[in-house]
Design a protein around this motif. Structure first.
Motif, mmCIF file in Angstrom:
data_model
loop_
_atom_site.group_PDB
_atom_site.id
_atom_site.type_symbol
_atom_site.label_atom_id
_atom_site.label_comp_id
_atom_site.label_asym_id
_atom_site.label_seq_id
_atom_site.Cartn_x
_atom_site.Cartn_y
_atom_site.Cartn_z
ATOM 1 N N MET A 187 0.830 -1.209 0.000
ATOM 2 C CA MET A 187 0.000 0.000 0.000
ATOM 3 C C MET A 187 0.865 1.258 0.000
ATOM 4 O O MET A 187 0.557 2.225 -0.703
ATOM 5 C CB MET A 187 -0.943 -0.017 1.199
ATOM 6 C CG MET A 187 -2.034 -1.081 1.085
ATOM 7 S SD MET A 187 -3.314 -0.972 2.363
ATOM 8 C CE MET A 187 -2.357 -1.345 3.838
ATOM 9 N N GLU A 188 1.942 1.254 0.756
ATOM 10 C CA GLU A 188 2.829 2.420 0.774
ATOM 11 C C GLU A 188 3.442 2.674 -0.596
ATOM 12 O O GLU A 188 3.610 3.830 -1.008
ATOM 13 C CB GLU A 188 3.925 2.226 1.813
ATOM 14 C CG GLU A 188 3.440 2.335 3.245
ATOM 15 C CD GLU A 188 4.535 2.052 4.251
ATOM 16 O OE1 GLU A 188 4.332 2.369 5.434
ATOM 17 O OE2 GLU A 188 5.597 1.513 3.866
ATOM 18 N N PHE A 189 3.771 1.613 -1.328
ATOM 19 C CA PHE A 189 4.371 1.749 -2.653
ATOM 20 C C PHE A 189 3.325 1.941 -3.746
ATOM 21 O O PHE A 189 3.672 2.127 -4.914
ATOM 22 C CB PHE A 189 5.223 0.525 -2.984
ATOM 23 C CG PHE A 189 6.408 0.333 -2.070
ATOM 24 C CD1 PHE A 189 6.997 1.408 -1.427
ATOM 25 C CD2 PHE A 189 6.929 -0.933 -1.854
ATOM 26 C CE1 PHE A 189 8.085 1.227 -0.581
ATOM 27 C CE2 PHE A 189 8.021 -1.124 -1.013
ATOM 28 C CZ PHE A 189 8.597 -0.032 -0.371
ATOM 29 N N GLY A 190 2.048 1.880 -3.387
ATOM 30 C CA GLY A 190 0.985 2.059 -4.372
ATOM 31 C C GLY A 190 0.841 0.887 -5.328
ATOM 32 O O GLY A 190 0.351 1.068 -6.449
ATOM 33 N N ASP A 191 1.214 -0.302 -4.891
ATOM 34 C CA ASP A 191 1.097 -1.481 -5.746
ATOM 35 C C ASP A 191 -0.286 -2.100 -5.544
ATOM 36 O O ASP A 191 -0.446 -3.194 -4.992
ATOM 37 C CB ASP A 191 2.200 -2.485 -5.408
ATOM 38 C CG ASP A 191 2.337 -3.581 -6.461
ATOM 39 O OD1 ASP A 191 1.491 -3.630 -7.370
ATOM 40 O OD2 ASP A 191 3.282 -4.385 -6.356
ATOM 41 N N MET B 65 -11.040 0.682 -1.189
ATOM 42 C CA MET B 65 -10.105 1.092 -2.239
ATOM 43 C C MET B 65 -10.851 1.709 -3.428
ATOM 44 O O MET B 65 -10.407 2.708 -4.001
ATOM 45 C CB MET B 65 -9.279 -0.108 -2.695
ATOM 46 C CG MET B 65 -8.197 -0.535 -1.728
ATOM 47 S SD MET B 65 -7.475 -2.179 -2.120
ATOM 48 C CE MET B 65 -7.080 -1.997 -3.867
ATOM 49 N N GLY B 66 -11.987 1.117 -3.806
ATOM 50 C CA GLY B 66 -12.754 1.664 -4.916
ATOM 51 C C GLY B 66 -13.284 3.047 -4.618
ATOM 52 O O GLY B 66 -13.266 3.938 -5.482
ATOM 53 N N VAL B 67 -13.754 3.250 -3.385
ATOM 54 C CA VAL B 67 -14.225 4.576 -2.980
ATOM 55 C C VAL B 67 -13.103 5.596 -3.113
ATOM 56 O O VAL B 67 -13.275 6.688 -3.671
ATOM 57 C CB VAL B 67 -14.749 4.542 -1.527
ATOM 58 C CG1 VAL B 67 -15.122 5.945 -1.058
ATOM 59 C CG2 VAL B 67 -15.958 3.612 -1.405
ATOM 60 N N ALA B 68 -11.922 5.232 -2.615
ATOM 61 C CA ALA B 68 -10.773 6.138 -2.682
ATOM 62 C C ALA B 68 -10.322 6.370 -4.116
ATOM 63 O O ALA B 68 -9.979 7.491 -4.505
ATOM 64 C CB ALA B 68 -9.628 5.589 -1.841
ATOM 65 N N SER C 294 -3.408 7.227 -3.107
ATOM 66 C CA SER C 294 -2.072 7.580 -2.618
ATOM 67 C C SER C 294 -2.101 8.237 -1.239
ATOM 68 O O SER C 294 -1.050 8.430 -0.622
ATOM 69 C CB SER C 294 -1.366 8.516 -3.603
ATOM 70 O OG SER C 294 -2.065 9.748 -3.712
ATOM 71 N N THR C 295 -3.299 8.582 -0.749
ATOM 72 C CA THR C 295 -3.386 9.219 0.572
ATOM 73 C C THR C 295 -3.457 8.212 1.703
ATOM 74 O O THR C 295 -3.584 8.598 2.862
ATOM 75 C CB THR C 295 -4.621 10.124 0.657
ATOM 76 O OG1 THR C 295 -5.820 9.315 0.645
ATOM 77 C CG2 THR C 295 -4.672 11.124 -0.489
ATOM 78 N N GLN C 296 -3.389 6.915 1.393
ATOM 79 C CA GLN C 296 -3.593 5.904 2.437
ATOM 80 C C GLN C 296 -2.590 6.052 3.567
ATOM 81 O O GLN C 296 -1.429 6.399 3.354
ATOM 82 C CB GLN C 296 -3.533 4.502 1.829
ATOM 83 C CG GLN C 296 -2.141 4.004 1.457
ATOM 84 C CD GLN C 296 -1.333 3.475 2.624
ATOM 85 O OE1 GLN C 296 -1.884 2.960 3.601
ATOM 86 N NE2 GLN C 296 -0.014 3.608 2.542
#
Length: 264
Positions: A198-202, A233-236, A243-245
């Motif tokens: 999640m941090e790497f956006g994968d 995730m879909g909502v975001a 990327s704001t996670q």
């Protein structure tokens, strides 16, 4: 102390590792959930997607206050006496119907179904006054990409002050915990992998976690407790906010990863 007014700004969306009923007795976790909710804008309503309700076609629960669903067995009696009489959310239900109904994708109502423990257990800690309308919807599938699409379609509710909550568990293999003390390796490995992905956006790897994550199939022998994350995730994603996670809560509870994530 004055009660904060309901928010009209865009709400964040969150994935909560919800815990079992004994969460209320944990010395740390309830305080973490309470502190998190105190940082959030006050919702006008809450939409819950819980690991404990799979129903197809997609279903909406009661839009008036009905008894809770105590969907667990073998616990001490006092866990079956917990109450959470949140107001129903008929206006939110109508908005959900409009957003999700389409040819080939019906939406049904189950007017006598109350909130299950995946919904009310965290809400008791986060919004203990039970004064915010709550609606729960079912997961009609466990397919990650289909759940993500449901989240995208629900995303406009955030601009109406609705907090959309996916409620599951970041790792969930109860059978494998029976003879293990502490945090098992598969739970720690999966949690670390998920944090880094999640941090790497994968996000493609997160969607394909059964094949991409170490111990993916061991951390989730059945995937219903990870599935609510995909709705979140879909909502975001609909708001360009993956990327704001950030992980608001991490660590472990009885060997399970309690990582909980906020977007926006």
């Amino acid at each position: 102390m004055t009660t904060p007014s309901a928010s009209s700004e865009r709400m964040p969306t969150v994935f909560i590792s919800h815990g079992a009923p004994p969460l209320a007795d944990d010395p740390v976790w309830p305080g973490q959930l309470a502190a998190w909710s105190a940082e959030l804008p006050r919702p006008k309503a809450i939409l819950m997607i819980s690991a404990h309700w799979e129903e197809a076609p997609l279903a909406l629960n009661a839009v008036e206050t009905v008894p809770l669903v105590y969907d667990f067995w073998g616990f001490p009696e006092h866990y079956y006496k917990v109450q959470y009489a949140a107001p129903g959310a008929p206006e939110l239900a109508e908005s959900v119907r409009k957003l999700l109904r389409a040819p080939g994708t019906p939406v049904q109502d189950i007017p006598d179904r109350g909130l299950d423990h995946g919904a009310y257990v965290p809400l008791v800690e986060m919004f203990p006054d039970a004064d915010i309308p709550v609606l729960q919807i079912s997961m009609p599938t466990l397919d990650p990409r289909r759940l993500m699409e449901i989240g995208r379609r629900l995303a406009p509710l955030r601009d109406e002050g609705v907090l959309i909550v996916g409620s599951g568990f970041f790792t969930h293999n109860l059978a494998a915990l029976r003879h293990v003390g502490g945090v098992p390796g598969w739970s720690a490995e999966f949690d670390d992998w998920g944090k880094r992905a999640m941090e790497f956006g994968d996000w493609d790897a997160v969607l394909d976690f059964l094949d991409k994550a170490p111990a993916g199939r061991y951390a989730h022998p059945r995937t219903e407790h990870f599935a609510p994350l995909f709705v979140t995730m879909g909502v975001a994603d609909a708001g360009g906010e993956l990327s704001t996670q950030r992980s608001v809560i991490d660590g472990f509870w009885n060997g399970l990863a309690k990582r909980s994530v906020q977007f926006g």
